[in-house]
Design a protein around this motif. Sequence first.
Motif, PDB file in Angstrom:
ATOM      1  N   ALA A 326       0.838  -1.196   0.000  1.00 42.15           N
ATOM      2  CA  ALA A 326       0.000   0.000   0.000  1.00 42.15           C
ATOM      3  C   ALA A 326       0.872   1.245   0.000  1.00 42.15           C
ATOM      4  O   ALA A 326       2.015   1.226   0.471  1.00 42.15           O
ATOM      5  CB  ALA A 326      -0.905   0.007   1.228  1.00 42.15           C
ATOM      6  N   SER A 327       0.322   2.324  -0.507  1.00 41.09           N
ATOM      7  CA  SER A 327       0.958   3.610  -0.290  1.00 41.09           C
ATOM      8  C   SER A 327       0.724   4.041   1.149  1.00 41.09           C
ATOM      9  O   SER A 327      -0.134   3.483   1.852  1.00 41.09           O
ATOM     10  CB  SER A 327       0.382   4.663  -1.244  1.00 41.09           C
ATOM     11  OG  SER A 327      -0.963   4.968  -0.883  1.00 41.09           O
ATOM     12  N   ARG A 328       1.463   5.035   1.598  1.00 40.34           N
ATOM     13  CA  ARG A 328       1.268   5.560   2.952  1.00 40.34           C
ATOM     14  C   ARG A 328      -0.194   5.960   3.173  1.00 40.34           C
ATOM     15  O   ARG A 328      -0.826   5.557   4.163  1.00 40.34           O
ATOM     16  CB  ARG A 328       2.177   6.763   3.184  1.00 40.34           C
ATOM     17  CG  ARG A 328       1.946   7.444   4.512  1.00 40.34           C
ATOM     18  CD  ARG A 328       2.633   8.786   4.588  1.00 40.34           C
ATOM     19  NE  ARG A 328       4.087   8.631   4.593  1.00 40.34           N
ATOM     20  CZ  ARG A 328       4.911   9.193   3.714  1.00 40.34           C
ATOM     21  NH1 ARG A 328       4.402   9.952   2.751  1.00 40.34           N
ATOM     22  NH2 ARG A 328       6.207   9.002   3.787  1.00 40.34           N
ATOM     23  N   ASP A 329      -0.732   6.750   2.246  1.00 44.56           N
ATOM     24  CA  ASP A 329      -2.099   7.240   2.421  1.00 44.56           C
ATOM     25  C   ASP A 329      -3.100   6.091   2.410  1.00 44.56           C
ATOM     26  O   ASP A 329      -4.091   6.112   3.164  1.00 44.56           O
ATOM     27  CB  ASP A 329      -2.443   8.242   1.327  1.00 44.56           C
ATOM     28  CG  ASP A 329      -1.691   9.565   1.487  1.00 44.56           C
ATOM     29  OD1 ASP A 329      -1.157   9.809   2.589  1.00 44.56           O
ATOM     30  OD2 ASP A 329      -1.633  10.330   0.509  1.00 44.56           O
ATOM     31  N   GLU A 330      -2.875   5.092   1.557  1.00 46.11           N
ATOM     32  CA  GLU A 330      -3.779   3.943   1.506  1.00 46.11           C
ATOM     33  C   GLU A 330      -3.756   3.164   2.819  1.00 46.11           C
ATOM     34  O   GLU A 330      -4.809   2.754   3.327  1.00 46.11           O
ATOM     35  CB  GLU A 330      -3.396   3.024   0.347  1.00 46.11           C
ATOM     36  CG  GLU A 330      -3.725   3.570  -1.033  1.00 46.11           C
ATOM     37  CD  GLU A 330      -3.152   2.720  -2.142  1.00 46.11           C
ATOM     38  OE1 GLU A 330      -3.685   2.791  -3.268  1.00 46.11           O
ATOM     39  OE2 GLU A 330      -2.158   1.984  -1.907  1.00 46.11           O
ATOM     40  N   ALA A 331      -2.567   2.937   3.352  1.00 43.39           N
ATOM     41  CA  ALA A 331      -2.457   2.175   4.598  1.00 43.39           C
ATOM     42  C   ALA A 331      -3.125   2.906   5.754  1.00 43.39           C
ATOM     43  O   ALA A 331      -3.814   2.285   6.583  1.00 43.39           O
ATOM     44  CB  ALA A 331      -0.991   1.902   4.912  1.00 43.39           C
ATOM     45  N   ILE A 332      -2.936   4.222   5.817  1.00 45.86           N
ATOM     46  CA  ILE A 332      -3.569   4.998   6.884  1.00 45.86           C
ATOM     47  C   ILE A 332      -5.081   4.973   6.729  1.00 45.86           C
ATOM     48  O   ILE A 332      -5.824   4.735   7.688  1.00 45.86           O
ATOM     49  CB  ILE A 332      -3.029   6.436   6.878  1.00 45.86           C
ATOM     50  CG1 ILE A 332      -1.549   6.459   7.269  1.00 45.86           C
ATOM     51  CG2 ILE A 332      -3.842   7.318   7.831  1.00 45.86           C
ATOM     52  CD1 ILE A 332      -0.876   7.810   7.057  1.00 45.86           C
TER      53      ILE A 332
END
Length: 397
Positions: A326-332
């Motif tokens: 995941a990207s950072r934003d996706e994971a968050i």
Amino acid sequence: MAYAAWDHPEPLALGSAPLPEYGSGSLSDLLPTLAAGMAVPGMTAAITELTAADRNCVFLVDGLGWEQLRAHPDEAPFLASLLGSSRGGTGRPITAGYPATTATSLASVGTGLPPGAHGLPGYTVRDPATDQLMNQLRWQPWTDPAAWQPYPTVFQLAADAGVHAAQVSSPTFEHTPLTKVALSGGTFHGRLTGEERMDFAAEQLAAGDRSLVYTYYAELDGAGHRYGVDSDTWRGQLMHVDRLVQRLAEQLPPRSALYVTADHGMLDVPFDEQHRIDFDEDWELRAGVALLGGEGRARHVYAVPGAADDVLTCWREVLGEQFWVASRDEAIAAGWFGPPDRFDERVRGRIGDVVAAAHDDVLIIASEREPKESAMVGNHGSMTPVEQLVPLLEVRS
């Protein structure tokens, strides 16, 4: 050697990742639930099936996963008896939180906050102020603990409310930054042996009309890392843990509850190129990467400026079905680090531009930059049940 993209044409959907049970059944919910039962202001009883007690002790056994415990009833007969309700308590699994690793989990336990709030979201993470990797277990390189994790611990809040709060652990941990940010509050008591800790934890429980006591044992985890979770050494350590728990349970003062839990489970990963993908020898995975953080089954990947999208695409193609990537934003947004509405923005820069969580029994090792970690037999960190599920075993007096 990297896997070719055509070997894994359909990357895992992010929605298939089994999220920790933040808010109802994770490590970050345990101490707030116990403190709420002792009328500590601001605490919520999120694990609703737990009955309030005046005196509560949490015994955290590093590396004691729920699945490993259930697989070894002969080595741990007392613990196995707590999986049911034959001794007046109940036994169930709860989730560690992501990543399932010691520094993150201890902070979740002690603060009652998910990783995205307390800010220890991995074994090693980037410090945005220095652009260096920080080892949050060893606290290297040093940074101001109070700035890194500014929230009070549940022990501090309990002590302020008149509860007798204490930690009984190895003297080695008394003055460490991790203890300060995750487990401080009340009094710390250093005891060398497990037996001494059990005896003194019982004394500390009896020292107050309302008591909150924490004690800890690390050697089971060390045996799993060095020799594997089904080795004779690991089994021997489990037998010792079983005796320690029984020793403490038999000394509980009146109106007490003992909770046995852990920070993560563990699995053994074979030593071959198929199961251990070496970042230091894989030009595809290294392309555009400035720093590799986290650990083998829970990686934070920090891209050079402008390369984050390309790194994300490459890691998804190369790792295929074996990792959730995941990207950072996706994971968050997906809630990997806790509910998005509880995420603290000061933590964002510590999380990788790309976050990779293992699904299969594989690792991304780094043989040159992480030789010791790359040689470990037992590993953990991701969101699979064998790593995430930890016991919550109860004994009451």
